[in-house]
Design a protein around this motif. Structure first.
Motif, PDB file in Angstrom:
ATOM      1  N   TRP A   7       0.840  -1.216   0.000  1.00  0.00           N
ATOM      2  CA  TRP A   7       0.000   0.000   0.000  1.00  0.00           C
ATOM      3  C   TRP A   7       0.869   1.258   0.000  1.00  0.00           C
ATOM      4  CZ3 TRP A   7      -4.437  -0.519   4.201  1.00  0.00           C
ATOM      5  CH2 TRP A   7      -5.329  -1.535   3.810  1.00  0.00           C
ATOM      6  N   GLN A   8       1.853   1.272   0.913  1.00  0.00           N
ATOM      7  CA  GLN A   8       2.653   2.494   1.061  1.00  0.00           C
ATOM      8  C   GLN A   8       3.429   2.774  -0.222  1.00  0.00           C
ATOM      9  OE1 GLN A   8       0.668   2.951   3.891  1.00  0.00           O
ATOM     10  NE2 GLN A   8       2.265   4.463   4.211  1.00  0.00           N
ATOM     11  N   ALA A   9       3.992   1.734  -0.821  1.00  0.00           N
ATOM     12  CA  ALA A   9       4.783   1.930  -2.037  1.00  0.00           C
ATOM     13  C   ALA A   9       3.892   2.424  -3.181  1.00  0.00           C
ATOM     14  CB  ALA A   9       5.481   0.630  -2.426  1.00  0.00           C
ATOM     15  N   ALA A  10       2.653   1.930  -3.222  1.00  0.00           N
ATOM     16  CA  ALA A  10       1.740   2.316  -4.302  1.00  0.00           C
ATOM     17  C   ALA A  10       1.083   3.672  -4.039  1.00  0.00           C
ATOM     18  CB  ALA A  10       0.663   1.246  -4.479  1.00  0.00           C
ATOM     19  N   GLY A  11       1.252   4.211  -2.833  1.00  0.00           N
ATOM     20  CA  GLY A  11       0.571   5.464  -2.484  1.00  0.00           C
ATOM     21  C   GLY A  11      -0.911   5.252  -2.281  1.00  0.00           C
ATOM     22  N   PHE A  12      -1.277   4.071  -1.783  1.00  0.00           N
ATOM     23  CA  PHE A  12      -2.700   3.742  -1.596  1.00  0.00           C
ATOM     24  C   PHE A  12      -3.132   4.053  -0.162  1.00  0.00           C
ATOM     25  CE2 PHE A  12      -5.972   0.680  -0.184  1.00  0.00           C
ATOM     26  CZ  PHE A  12      -6.981   0.977  -1.094  1.00  0.00           C
ATOM     27  N   CYS A  13      -4.241   4.770  -0.029  1.00  0.00           N
ATOM     28  CA  CYS A  13      -4.820   5.038   1.293  1.00  0.00           C
ATOM     29  C   CYS A  13      -6.131   4.255   1.364  1.00  0.00           C
ATOM     30  CB  CYS A  13      -5.159   6.507   1.460  1.00  0.00           C
ATOM     31  SG  CYS A  13      -3.871   7.648   0.993  1.00  0.00           S
ATOM     32  N   HIS A  14      -6.299   3.445   2.385  1.00  0.00           N
ATOM     33  CA  HIS A  14      -7.524   2.638   2.510  1.00  0.00           C
ATOM     34  C   HIS A  14      -8.684   3.469   3.048  1.00  0.00           C
ATOM     35  CE1 HIS A  14     -10.413  -0.137   4.340  1.00  0.00           C
ATOM     36  NE2 HIS A  14      -9.983  -1.049   3.494  1.00  0.00           N
ATOM     37  N   GLY A  15      -8.417   4.221   4.100  1.00  0.00           N
ATOM     38  CA  GLY A  15      -9.436   5.140   4.605  1.00  0.00           C
ATOM     39  C   GLY A  15     -10.249   4.663   5.793  1.00  0.00           C
ATOM     40  N   VAL A  16     -10.496   3.351   5.927  1.00  0.00           N
ATOM     41  CA  VAL A  16     -11.300   2.845   7.071  1.00  0.00           C
ATOM     42  C   VAL A  16     -10.684   1.542   7.574  1.00  0.00           C
ATOM     43  CG1 VAL A  16     -13.642   2.633   7.960  1.00  0.00           C
ATOM     44  CG2 VAL A  16     -13.306   3.396   5.631  1.00  0.00           C
ATOM     45  N   MET A  17      -9.496   1.656   8.178  1.00  0.00           N
ATOM     46  CA  MET A  17      -8.803   0.426   8.581  1.00  0.00           C
ATOM     47  C   MET A  17      -9.259  -0.085   9.947  1.00  0.00           C
ATOM     48  SD  MET A  17      -4.919   1.251   7.462  1.00  0.00           S
ATOM     49  CE  MET A  17      -4.277  -0.200   8.260  1.00  0.00           C
ATOM     50  N   ASN A  18     -10.558  -0.181  10.149  1.00  0.00           N
ATOM     51  CA  ASN A  18     -11.035  -0.832  11.366  1.00  0.00           C
ATOM     52  C   ASN A  18     -10.801  -2.335  11.232  1.00  0.00           C
ATOM     53  OD1 ASN A  18     -11.927   1.637  12.420  1.00  0.00           O
ATOM     54  ND2 ASN A  18     -13.820   1.495  11.243  1.00  0.00           N
ATOM     55  N   THR A  19     -10.783  -3.039  12.364  1.00  0.00           N
ATOM     56  CA  THR A  19     -10.412  -4.460  12.308  1.00  0.00           C
ATOM     57  C   THR A  19     -11.413  -5.288  11.502  1.00  0.00           C
ATOM     58  OG1 THR A  19     -11.491  -4.762  14.450  1.00  0.00           O
ATOM     59  CG2 THR A  19      -9.086  -4.549  14.462  1.00  0.00           C
ATOM     60  N   ASP A  20     -12.646  -4.780  11.359  1.00  0.00           N
ATOM     61  CA  ASP A  20     -13.608  -5.537  10.551  1.00  0.00           C
ATOM     62  C   ASP A  20     -13.315  -5.401   9.066  1.00  0.00           C
ATOM     63  OD1 ASP A  20     -14.599  -2.785  11.107  1.00  0.00           O
ATOM     64  OD2 ASP A  20     -16.140  -3.341   9.671  1.00  0.00           O
ATOM     65  N   ASN A  21     -12.396  -4.510   8.723  1.00  0.00           N
ATOM     66  CA  ASN A  21     -12.012  -4.386   7.315  1.00  0.00           C
ATOM     67  C   ASN A  21     -10.624  -4.951   7.065  1.00  0.00           C
ATOM     68  OD1 ASN A  21     -14.444  -3.162   6.732  1.00  0.00           O
ATOM     69  ND2 ASN A  21     -13.660  -1.089   6.982  1.00  0.00           N
ATOM     70  N   MET A  22     -10.123  -5.735   8.018  1.00  0.00           N
ATOM     71  CA  MET A  22      -8.786  -6.346   7.887  1.00  0.00           C
ATOM     72  C   MET A  22      -8.962  -7.842   7.607  1.00  0.00           C
ATOM     73  SD  MET A  22      -6.526  -3.896   8.483  1.00  0.00           S
ATOM     74  CE  MET A  22      -5.003  -4.745   8.862  1.00  0.00           C
ATOM     75  N   SER A  23      -8.420  -8.271   6.474  1.00  0.00           N
ATOM     76  CA  SER A  23      -8.582  -9.665   6.052  1.00  0.00           C
ATOM     77  C   SER A  23      -7.605 -10.583   6.772  1.00  0.00           C
ATOM     78  CB  SER A  23      -8.331  -9.733   4.546  1.00  0.00           C
ATOM     79  OG  SER A  23      -7.839 -10.982   4.168  1.00  0.00           O
ATOM     80  N   ILE A  24      -8.078 -11.738   7.188  1.00  0.00           N
ATOM     81  CA  ILE A  24      -7.211 -12.727   7.846  1.00  0.00           C
ATOM     82  C   ILE A  24      -6.201 -13.297   6.843  1.00  0.00           C
ATOM     83  CG2 ILE A  24      -8.515 -14.895   7.519  1.00  0.00           C
ATOM     84  CD1 ILE A  24      -7.147 -13.690  10.890  1.00  0.00           C
ATOM     85  N   LEU A  25      -6.467 -13.106   5.550  1.00  0.00           N
ATOM     86  CA  LEU A  25      -5.539 -13.579   4.520  1.00  0.00           C
ATOM     87  C   LEU A  25      -4.587 -12.479   4.046  1.00  0.00           C
ATOM     88  CD1 LEU A  25      -7.902 -15.763   2.283  1.00  0.00           C
ATOM     89  CD2 LEU A  25      -6.522 -16.430   4.258  1.00  0.00           C
ATOM     90  N   GLY A  26      -4.641 -11.311   4.659  1.00  0.00           N
ATOM     91  CA  GLY A  26      -3.755 -10.219   4.236  1.00  0.00           C
ATOM     92  C   GLY A  26      -4.150  -9.630   2.898  1.00  0.00           C
ATOM     93  N   LEU A  27      -5.461  -9.631   2.602  1.00  0.00           N
ATOM     94  CA  LEU A  27      -5.958  -9.048   1.358  1.00  0.00           C
ATOM     95  C   LEU A  27      -6.469  -7.635   1.625  1.00  0.00           C
ATOM     96  CD1 LEU A  27      -8.284 -12.029   0.285  1.00  0.00           C
ATOM     97  CD2 LEU A  27      -5.898 -11.648  -0.400  1.00  0.00           C
ATOM     98  N   THR A  28      -6.404  -6.766   0.629  1.00  0.00           N
ATOM     99  CA  THR A  28      -7.099  -5.490   0.738  1.00  0.00           C
ATOM    100  C   THR A  28      -8.591  -5.796   0.690  1.00  0.00           C
ATOM    101  OG1 THR A  28      -5.299  -4.583  -0.577  1.00  0.00           O
ATOM    102  CG2 THR A  28      -7.196  -3.159  -0.185  1.00  0.00           C
ATOM    103  N   LEU A  29      -9.344  -5.246   1.645  1.00  0.00           N
ATOM    104  CA  LEU A  29     -10.739  -5.658   1.805  1.00  0.00           C
ATOM    105  C   LEU A  29     -11.597  -4.440   2.118  1.00  0.00           C
ATOM    106  CD1 LEU A  29     -12.934  -7.880   2.429  1.00  0.00           C
ATOM    107  CD2 LEU A  29     -11.988  -8.003   4.719  1.00  0.00           C
ATOM    108  N   ASP A  30     -12.787  -4.381   1.557  1.00  0.00           N
ATOM    109  CA  ASP A  30     -13.775  -3.327   1.805  1.00  0.00           C
ATOM    110  C   ASP A  30     -13.291  -1.965   1.311  1.00  0.00           C
ATOM    111  OD1 ASP A  30     -15.547  -5.111   2.745  1.00  0.00           O
ATOM    112  OD2 ASP A  30     -15.812  -4.192   4.708  1.00  0.00           O
ATOM    113  N   TYR A  31     -13.579  -1.734   0.056  1.00  0.00           N
ATOM    114  CA  TYR A  31     -13.182  -0.468  -0.564  1.00  0.00           C
ATOM    115  C   TYR A  31     -14.276   0.563  -0.328  1.00  0.00           C
ATOM    116  CZ  TYR A  31      -9.519  -3.095  -2.913  1.00  0.00           C
ATOM    117  OH  TYR A  31      -8.418  -3.867  -3.184  1.00  0.00           O
ATOM    118  N   GLY A  32     -13.964   1.560   0.475  1.00  0.00           N
ATOM    119  CA  GLY A  32     -14.916   2.633   0.737  1.00  0.00           C
ATOM    120  C   GLY A  32     -14.315   3.956   0.280  1.00  0.00           C
TER     121      GLY A  32
END
Ligand code: AMP
Ligand code: MG
Length: 506
Positions: free
Chosen positions: A260-285
């Protein structure tokens, strides 16, 4: 095929708006639904709420091919109805799962799939893949929400998950969007859409937090065993499989944060319910790719404190991993062991970020001075608020001691740039030029889903013109390629882009 569902008689469930009866054909997906086998403390079985007169907004044929879905089936009325939630596919076992967790740092209690519906898991050439509808109506976990997603946010999720995949960043994916004229109330009246998402699993940190308040309940163990046996088999052989799971998840998360940091990507809502157990980017808001490099950039208009600002993401991920560790504590049994499992995050993240940034700079081998060069590059970009994607793409063609340099044009402080360029030139002199160019052109995308590009596609889509969604999908799925007929999508953001406000409202 799973035959446990009461509606499984080979005949589709009744569809109020688009009646369609048929029997399973040879090309129908084959379902196995492992999540459903966990038991009903984990979810509620239910059907989607239909939407009137659905139409296709976009179908991701590349993903369908990977999943072995045949084009005639994927293009059919049955698929349109099924991916809107208007009919249930035979063999699918739709359910909404329950999870819990904090929202913006405050414990919020029970959450869950408030508008997502897991259809089940299909067998594909790439293994078991879950299909999930987002925006399929209310569930027992909808709280105050309406269970719907609007066209605007659905297009953003669809395009961004495919953009992340095109960049090589782990992510859930998106198979299609359907839309209806059914009104949905947000700040203004918008219209409904449904995105079909895919992933090997949609299990989140919050799924573990849900069972963590009581004494080690059997459900917590069942969930952890399910995740280990399905996705982290190597942890089973460890002395403490649950501590090994925590460490493996934290290392995957560290790699994700570096990406994410290298790509300049900001997720915006990194609450634990938006964190994947597989380390995937999850829940695009309210996500955003940086235009100008502003380290403290906050992409979510609702995040007044900047909790999830770009430069805080790696730390917030660690905070979230700490919550996961807390949730797994009853299984790990020993606080020191849980803390020890989180330690490697602190070395894996910086090492992974350095590897990615070296690639962006075109440096195939590591040198001791690289870390300082990378940090100073970030500082220089920040001081000059340089356009992040264009800097890196232009740098691919940088040659030492060239006369007029298009990279230099991006900086108002030319002296500082010249000093940096001299240092960079010295570093790349021993590197084979074509190896460097090749590495950089595979690492620094020409096409990035900037906010204004998404916004333009959304404005056209609201008028039922989906051609921009289609052309963006094509370039973002192969963002390193030239696509010279779409150069206009690779330029600077227009002035109005700075005024786009994206909030949690979706
Ligand atoms: P998120 O914005 O993804 O972090 O969502 C937080 C929680 O709110 C999750 O439990 C979602 O399922 C739920 N949620 C978000 N939007 C809606 C909606 N429109 N209807 C029902 N639940 C929602
Ligand atoms: Mg969410």
């Amino acid at each position: 095929m799973t035959a446990s569902h009461p509606l499984d008689s080979g005949v589709l469930a009744p569809a109020p708006f688009s009646p369609h009866l048929g029997v399973a054909a040879a090309s129908d997906p084959v379902w196995r639904n492992r999540f459903a086998s966990l038991g009903d403390r984990f979810y509620t079985r239910l059907q989607a709420q239909p939407l009137p007169d659905p139409i296709w907004v976009s179908r991701n044929r590349a993903l369908a091919r990977e999943l072995g879905l045949e084009e005639p089936w994927f293009a059919s009325q049955l698929a349109l109805d099924a991916f809107t939630g208007n009919v249930r596919l035979p063999g699918s076992d739709p359910l909404a799962s329950v999870y819990s967790g904090p929202q913006f740092g405050q414990w919020a209690g029970q959450l869950g799939d408030g508008r997502a519906l897991l259809l089940g898991e299909i067998e594909t050439p790439v293994g078991g893949i879950e299909l999930q509808l987002k925006g399929a109506g209310r569930t027992p976990y909808s709280r105050m929400g309406d269970g719907r997603a609007v066209l605007r946010s659905s297009i953003r999720e669809y395009l961004c998950s495919e953009a992340m995949h095109g960049l090589g960043i782990p992510t859930t994916r998106a198979l299609c969007i359907t839309a209806s004229d059914a009104p949905v109330r947000r700040e203004e009246i918008e219209t409904a859409a449904v995105v079909t998402r895919t992933a090997p699993s949609f299990i989140r940190f919050g799924h573990f937090e849900h069972f963590s308040y009581t004494d080690p309940p059997p459900e917590l163990k069942a969930r952890a065993d399910f995740v280990i046996d399905s996705f982290y088999a190597e942890c089973r052989a460890a002395a403490d499989p649950y501590a090994a799971l925590l460490q493996a998840v934290s290392e995957r998360t560290a790699h994700l944060m570096a990406a994410w940091q290298a790509a300049g990507f900001c997720h915006g809502v990194m609450n634990t319910d938006n964190m994947s157990i597989l380390g995937l980017t999850l829940d695009y808001g309210p996500f955003q790719f940086l235009d100008a490099f502003v380290p403290g950039h906050i992409c979510n208009h609702s995040d007044s404190e900047g909790r999830y600002a770009y430069n805080r993401q790696p730390n917030m991920a660690y905070w979230n991993l700490f919550c996961l560790g807390q949730a797994l504590l009853p299984l790990i049994g020993d606080q020191e062991r849980a803390l020890a499992a989180l330690e490697s995050y602190k070395t894996v993240f910086p090492a992974a970020l350095q590897t990615r940034m070296r690639a962006k700079l075109g440096l195939p081998d590591a040198h001791p001075e690289d870390q300082a060069l990378i940090e100073d590059t970030f500082k220089l970009l920040a001081r000059n608020r340089v356009d992040y994607p264009i800097f890196w793409r232009r740098l691919c063609a940088f040659t030492p001691q060239s006369g007029h340099d298009p990279v230099r044009d991006l900086f108002f402080d030319r002296q500082s740039f010249d000093a940096w360029a001299l240092r960079y030139s010295e570093r790349i002199t021993p590197v084979n030029r074509s190896i460097r160019a090749d590495l950089m052109l595979r690492t620094n995308p020409k096409y990035v889903l900037r906010n204004h590009l998404g916004e333009q596609a959304i404005r056209a889509a609201k008028l039922k013109d989906f051609s921009s969604v289609e052309s963006l999908l094509q370039v973002l799925q192969a963002p390193f390629d030239a696509h010279t007929d779409h150069d206009e999508l690779a330029g600077f953001p227009p002035d109005w882009a700075a005024g786009i406000e994206i909030s949690c409202s979706s």
